[in-house]
Enzyme design. Structure first.
Site, PDB file in Angstrom:
ATOM      1  N   ASP A 185      43.795  -7.692 -18.297  1.00 55.32           N
ATOM      2  CA  ASP A 185      44.458  -8.658 -17.431  1.00 55.32           C
ATOM      3  C   ASP A 185      45.885  -8.871 -17.937  1.00 55.32           C
ATOM      4  O   ASP A 185      46.090  -9.231 -19.105  1.00 55.32           O
ATOM      5  CB  ASP A 185      43.683  -9.979 -17.446  1.00 55.32           C
ATOM      6  CG  ASP A 185      44.212 -10.964 -16.417  1.00 55.32           C
ATOM      7  OD1 ASP A 185      45.293 -11.525 -16.649  1.00 55.32           O
ATOM      8  OD2 ASP A 185      43.544 -11.170 -15.386  1.00 55.32           O
ATOM      9  N   ASN A 226      55.925 -13.419 -10.955  1.00 55.94           N
ATOM     10  CA  ASN A 226      56.154 -13.582  -9.519  1.00 55.94           C
ATOM     11  C   ASN A 226      57.033 -14.792  -9.216  1.00 55.94           C
ATOM     12  O   ASN A 226      57.944 -14.723  -8.390  1.00 55.94           O
ATOM     13  CB  ASN A 226      54.812 -13.728  -8.785  1.00 55.94           C
ATOM     14  CG  ASN A 226      54.116 -12.396  -8.577  1.00 55.94           C
ATOM     15  OD1 ASN A 226      54.758 -11.360  -8.427  1.00 55.94           O
ATOM     16  ND2 ASN A 226      52.796 -12.418  -8.569  1.00 55.94           N
ATOM     17  N   HIS A 256      58.109 -11.450  -5.924  1.00 54.73           N
ATOM     18  CA  HIS A 256      56.922 -10.596  -5.782  1.00 54.73           C
ATOM     19  C   HIS A 256      57.258  -9.109  -5.924  1.00 54.73           C
ATOM     20  O   HIS A 256      56.397  -8.319  -6.326  1.00 54.73           O
ATOM     21  CB  HIS A 256      56.242 -10.861  -4.430  1.00 54.73           C
ATOM     22  CG  HIS A 256      55.542 -12.182  -4.386  1.00 54.73           C
ATOM     23  ND1 HIS A 256      54.291 -12.385  -4.935  1.00 54.73           N
ATOM     24  CD2 HIS A 256      55.930 -13.386  -3.894  1.00 54.73           C
ATOM     25  CE1 HIS A 256      53.931 -13.642  -4.770  1.00 54.73           C
ATOM     26  NE2 HIS A 256      54.900 -14.277  -4.132  1.00 54.73           N
ATOM     27  N   ASP A 307      55.198  -6.577  -8.226  1.00 55.10           N
ATOM     28  CA  ASP A 307      54.660  -5.266  -7.838  1.00 55.10           C
ATOM     29  C   ASP A 307      55.116  -4.186  -8.804  1.00 55.10           C
ATOM     30  O   ASP A 307      54.331  -3.302  -9.197  1.00 55.10           O
ATOM     31  CB  ASP A 307      55.104  -4.921  -6.418  1.00 55.10           C
ATOM     32  CG  ASP A 307      54.453  -5.812  -5.364  1.00 55.10           C
ATOM     33  OD1 ASP A 307      53.475  -6.496  -5.703  1.00 55.10           O
ATOM     34  OD2 ASP A 307      54.931  -5.809  -4.217  1.00 55.10           O
ATOM     35  N   GLU A 322      45.894  -8.790 -10.866  1.00 56.31           N
ATOM     36  CA  GLU A 322      46.553  -8.169 -12.019  1.00 56.31           C
ATOM     37  C   GLU A 322      45.546  -7.641 -13.030  1.00 56.31           C
ATOM     38  O   GLU A 322      45.876  -7.424 -14.199  1.00 56.31           O
ATOM     39  CB  GLU A 322      47.494  -9.174 -12.699  1.00 56.31           C
ATOM     40  CG  GLU A 322      46.809 -10.372 -13.325  1.00 56.31           C
ATOM     41  CD  GLU A 322      46.642 -11.539 -12.358  1.00 56.31           C
ATOM     42  OE1 GLU A 322      46.543 -12.682 -12.840  1.00 56.31           O
ATOM     43  OE2 GLU A 322      46.613 -11.315 -11.137  1.00 56.31           O
TER      44      GLU A 322
END
Length: 390
Positions: free
Chosen positions: A260, A268, A273, A277, A304
């Site tokens: 994780d 973010n 965002h 990504d 994630e």
């Protein structure tokens, strides 16, 4: 037996141009893909070559011979380049063009300096045989596993085509043919008619190649996470269950890592965002590159989170690998040209499958270890045994 050559020319013209038009329509449906464009160009060049072969044109014979053969070589070069690209091989442009160029020099010599129809036909048969054998070799030698059936079928057609071209080059010409290929005799005419049937078979072979490629791409897309290119959750769990069952039958260990990214929401919220990504893509690529020497299943579990299944790996070995991956990602922040880099760390939970255990409880234990890693400050590895001992 007499065959009217102008009629054959019209038949060949209609057939080749019909095939070229049909394949061009397929190319429009697959726009953006280079292979169909190359094959459509090859078929158009072959259509022009055939039209000039069968129909009289108001130009000098030598010019007709050179132009006609030039289109024939262009067709072969485009075809072999397309076949190479289709199987993931680099197009052999230099070698293919060099072979065609050498052939054209020979045709010019035996058309202008020392006219000899028999030698020209022999050269044509031999060179086209080389191209077709080349195409068949590429299909058989470099075919990806998922394309193997269509590649073998197409290779058989190309080998048949090679045999026809070689036979055509070896057949004797009529004594009074002079420099006119249209007077070469019945064997050459029969070779021409046979070529019409072969081009039909070759076109179907090309269509089979494209169809299986499209099916393979669809299957891959159905199993792939669109953002990162990793295995998606469904494919990951399906393959993981299969590998777990296989390890159980073979009495081999099977471990899982649940990874994780730390503080992903902060990325973010701070950078947007798009940066999030990019962080996911960068993390996947970095971790994947650290796994190249391992036989693993690695995919995106959701958000994630990533999952790594390790067939044949014990808990202790998995813990060592997890620590190496954690260090690797921490050492490679996300580069952002013109902007500050983004530091990335990962928390990892590790668990090993017990006897007769399925993926669900295995992942649940890995998730518990991951929760412990995040609770202890993140950027660390926790094994399932550590959770039990706590």
């Amino acid at each position: 037996m007499n065959l009217h050559l102008p009629t054959l020319g019209v038949v060949g013209l209609l057939l080749y141009f019909g095939i070229a038009i049909g394949f061009s329509l397929v190319m429009l449906m697959l726009r953006g893909q280079p292979v169909p464009r190359l094959w459509a160009g090859s078929l158009w060049a072959a259509a022009i070559n055939t039209a000039m072969f069968g129909l009289p044109l108001p130009i000098p014979d030598v010019a007709s011979i050179l132009i006609r053969n030039g289109f024939g070589m262009l067709s072969s070069v485009l075809m072999v380049a397309g076949v190479a690209m289709h199987v993931g091989h680099r197009p052999p442009w230099r070698a293919a063009v060099a072979l065609g160029g050498a052939y054209m020099l020979g045709i010019a010599w035996f058309s202008i300096v020392a006219p000899d129809l028999g030698t020209r036909l022999l050269m044509y048969g031999v060179v086209l045989t080389v191209y077709k054998l080349w195409e068949a070799w590429l299909l058989l030698r470099h075919a990806p596993v998922e394309l193997r059936v269509s590649c073998r079928l197409a290779a058989a057609i190309f080998l048949l085509d090679a045999a026809l071209f070689l036979l055509r080059g070896l057949l004797p010409t009529a004594p009074d043919a002079g420099n006119d290929v249209m007077r070469a005799g019945l064997p050459i005419v029969l070779g021409y008619v046979g070529g019409l049937f072969v081009i039909l078979a070759q076109t179907f072979a090309l269509m089979i190649l494209l169809v299986q490629r499209q099916l393979a791409d669809l299957r891959r897309l159905a199993r792939t996470d669109e953002l990162t290119g990793a295995l998606n959750r469904a494919a990951l769990l399906d393959d993981g269950q299969h590998q777990l069952a296989l390890c159980r039958r073979q009495q081999r260990p099977f471990s899982a890592l649940l990874l994780d990214l730390d503080f992903f929401k902060r990325i973010n919220d701070t950078w947007g965002h798009h940066a999030g990504d990019e962080a996911l893509r960068h993390s996947f690529r970095t971790l994947r590159d650290g796994l190249r020497s391992y036989d693993v299943l690695f995919g995106r579990y959701g958000g994630e989170e990533f999952v790594l299944f390790l067939p044949g790996v014990t808990l202790a070995q998995a813990g060592v690998l997890a620590e190496r991956l954690r260090t690797l990602l921490a050492a490679q922040p996300l580069p952002r040209p013109g902007q500050p880099t983004i530091a990335l760390t990962v928390s990892i939970g590790v668990a090993e499958a017990g006897d007769d255990e399925t993926l669900d409880p295995l992942l649940a234990r890995a998730d518990a270890a991951l929760y412990r890693a995040k609770a202890e400050g993140r950027d660390r590895v926790v094994c399932d045994e550590d959770v039990k001992d706590a």
